[in-house]
Design a protein around this motif. Structure first.
Motif, PDB file in Angstrom:
ATOM      1  N   UNK A 167       0.723  -1.295  -0.084  1.00  0.00           N
ATOM      2  CA  UNK A 167       0.073  -0.079  -0.035  1.00  0.00           C
ATOM      3  C   UNK A 167       0.786   1.394  -0.114  1.00  0.00           C
ATOM      4  N   UNK A 168       1.715   1.143  -0.815  1.00  0.00           N
ATOM      5  CA  UNK A 168       2.896   2.162  -0.920  1.00  0.00           C
ATOM      6  C   UNK A 168       2.552   3.292  -2.109  1.00  0.00           C
ATOM      7  N   UNK A 178       2.457  -0.972  -4.369  1.00  0.00           N
ATOM      8  CA  UNK A 178       1.266  -0.113  -4.436  1.00  0.00           C
ATOM      9  C   UNK A 178      -0.073  -1.039  -4.081  1.00  0.00           C
ATOM     10  N   UNK A 179       0.071  -2.537  -4.258  1.00  0.00           N
ATOM     11  CA  UNK A 179      -1.038  -3.383  -4.086  1.00  0.00           C
ATOM     12  C   UNK A 179      -1.342  -3.642  -2.579  1.00  0.00           C
ATOM     13  N   UNK A 180      -2.428  -4.037  -2.601  1.00  0.00           N
ATOM     14  CA  UNK A 180      -3.025  -3.893  -1.176  1.00  0.00           C
ATOM     15  C   UNK A 180      -3.496  -5.294  -0.688  1.00  0.00           C
ATOM     16  N   UNK A 214       0.567  -9.559  -3.510  1.00  0.00           N
ATOM     17  CA  UNK A 214       1.593 -10.139  -4.268  1.00  0.00           C
ATOM     18  C   UNK A 214       1.145 -10.804  -5.433  1.00  0.00           C
ATOM     19  N   UNK A 215      -0.094 -10.799  -6.119  1.00  0.00           N
ATOM     20  CA  UNK A 215      -0.555 -11.421  -7.227  1.00  0.00           C
ATOM     21  C   UNK A 215      -0.142 -10.754  -8.542  1.00  0.00           C
ATOM     22  N   UNK A 216       0.404  -9.453  -8.379  1.00  0.00           N
ATOM     23  CA  UNK A 216       0.966  -8.738  -9.354  1.00  0.00           C
ATOM     24  C   UNK A 216       2.168  -8.013  -8.981  1.00  0.00           C
ATOM     25  N   UNK A 217       2.754  -7.236 -10.000  1.00  0.00           N
ATOM     26  CA  UNK A 217       3.864  -6.201  -9.642  1.00  0.00           C
ATOM     27  C   UNK A 217       3.081  -4.935  -9.284  1.00  0.00           C
ATOM     28  N   UNK A 218       4.122  -3.983  -8.574  1.00  0.00           N
ATOM     29  CA  UNK A 218       3.421  -2.617  -8.184  1.00  0.00           C
ATOM     30  C   UNK A 218       2.993  -1.716  -9.397  1.00  0.00           C
ATOM     31  N   UNK A 219       2.365  -0.815  -9.263  1.00  0.00           N
ATOM     32  CA  UNK A 219       1.958   0.052 -10.514  1.00  0.00           C
ATOM     33  C   UNK A 219       3.193   0.681 -10.926  1.00  0.00           C
ATOM     34  N   UNK A 220       3.147   1.005 -12.209  1.00  0.00           N
ATOM     35  CA  UNK A 220       4.225   1.446 -13.178  1.00  0.00           C
ATOM     36  C   UNK A 220       4.701   2.619 -12.456  1.00  0.00           C
TER      37      UNK A 220
END
Length: 253
Positions: free
Chosen positions: A201-202, A227-229, A234-240
């Motif tokens: 959640x960054x 950025x994921x929550x 951990x189901x995908x990488x952070x936002x671009x």
């Protein structure tokens, strides 16, 4: 991480631990809980090597019931790019039968030729240290060069360093990391490469820069900011935006 249980409840035994003195991570790298299927996200991670140095395969909360050829190829490809790949095995905070744990360890080595093992749901309590030391010895007996990563996701006891090469001593959201973090003072005696901080959640920009700076001060040689929550960061990488800023902020080797 298996069910993303609240690791904060495990910190009660260490609530009096003092904040670790500043210990700058001179060669920080990214370690990714890469719980996504082989394909484009893995390719993106590999392209960021050597800044990205460690990934985890988790076919089915472990190695799965049978070999998956796509994971075999993905591990081969990642290793060819210089990224270490380790296999996910949960330990139920020291309560899971060691025979079950070691069966999954063996499958990861036999089927996927991983570089090591990630033990999730790791206890941080003194009575469980022998359990993890025993697992550590068995993994090293199977592959002397294997890397063993423990994930209590919270401060732990110094004795656990004899049971793992890397310990994830933080796994929670950015608010907890910035405002509630309590580290164990003994970690300052050891190289930063022994510790991993995972923060979700960054937000990009000033917040991410603050978290990177704090992770260095707190002696984390391995980091993952996303950025994921919850329920599954951990189901995908952070936002671009977060991904590009994080890669740029980590030292180039």
């Amino acid at each position: 991480m298996k069910q993303l249980r609240n690791h904060l409840m495990m910190t009660a035994a260490l609530a009096g631990a003092m904040l670790a003195p500043a210990c700058h991570a001179q060669s920080q790298r990214m370690a990714i809980p890469s719980y996504f299927y082989p394909g484009p996200l893995w390719t993106q991670a590999e392209k960021a090597a050597p800044t990205v140095g460690l990934t985890i395969i988790n076919p089915n909360s472990g190695p799965g019931a049978s070999l998956n050829a796509q994971y075999v190829e993905q591990v081969r490809e990642a290793k060819a790019k210089g990224v270490q790949v380790i296999g996910y095995v949960h330990t139920s905070y020291g309560k899971r039968a060691k025979s079950e744990v070691l069966d999954e360890v063996g499958k990861f080595f036999q089927w996927y030729h991983v570089d090591g093992i990630f033990f999730d749901e790791t206890s941080n309590l003194a009575p469980d240290i022998p359990y993890y030391r025993s697992l550590y010895k068995d993994v090293k007996a199977a592959n002397a060069k294997a890397i063993v990563v423990l994930n209590p996701g919270a401060p732990t006891l110094e004795g656990y360093l004899a049971a793992g090469d890397v310990i994830a001593t933080f796994e929670s959201d950015v608010n907890a990391y910035v405002n509630k973090y309590v580290g164990a003072d003994w970690t300052a005696k050891y190289p930063a490469r022994r510790f991993w901080h995972i923060v979700y959640d960054v937000k990009p920009g000033a917040q991410l820069a603050q978290v990177i700076a704090l992770s260095r001060k707190r002696g984390a040689g391995w980091v993952f900011l996303t950025s994921e929550i919850l329920p599954n960061p951990y189901g995908k990488l952070p936002s671009d935006a977060v991904w590009s800023q994080e890669i740029a902020a980590l030292p180039k080797r």
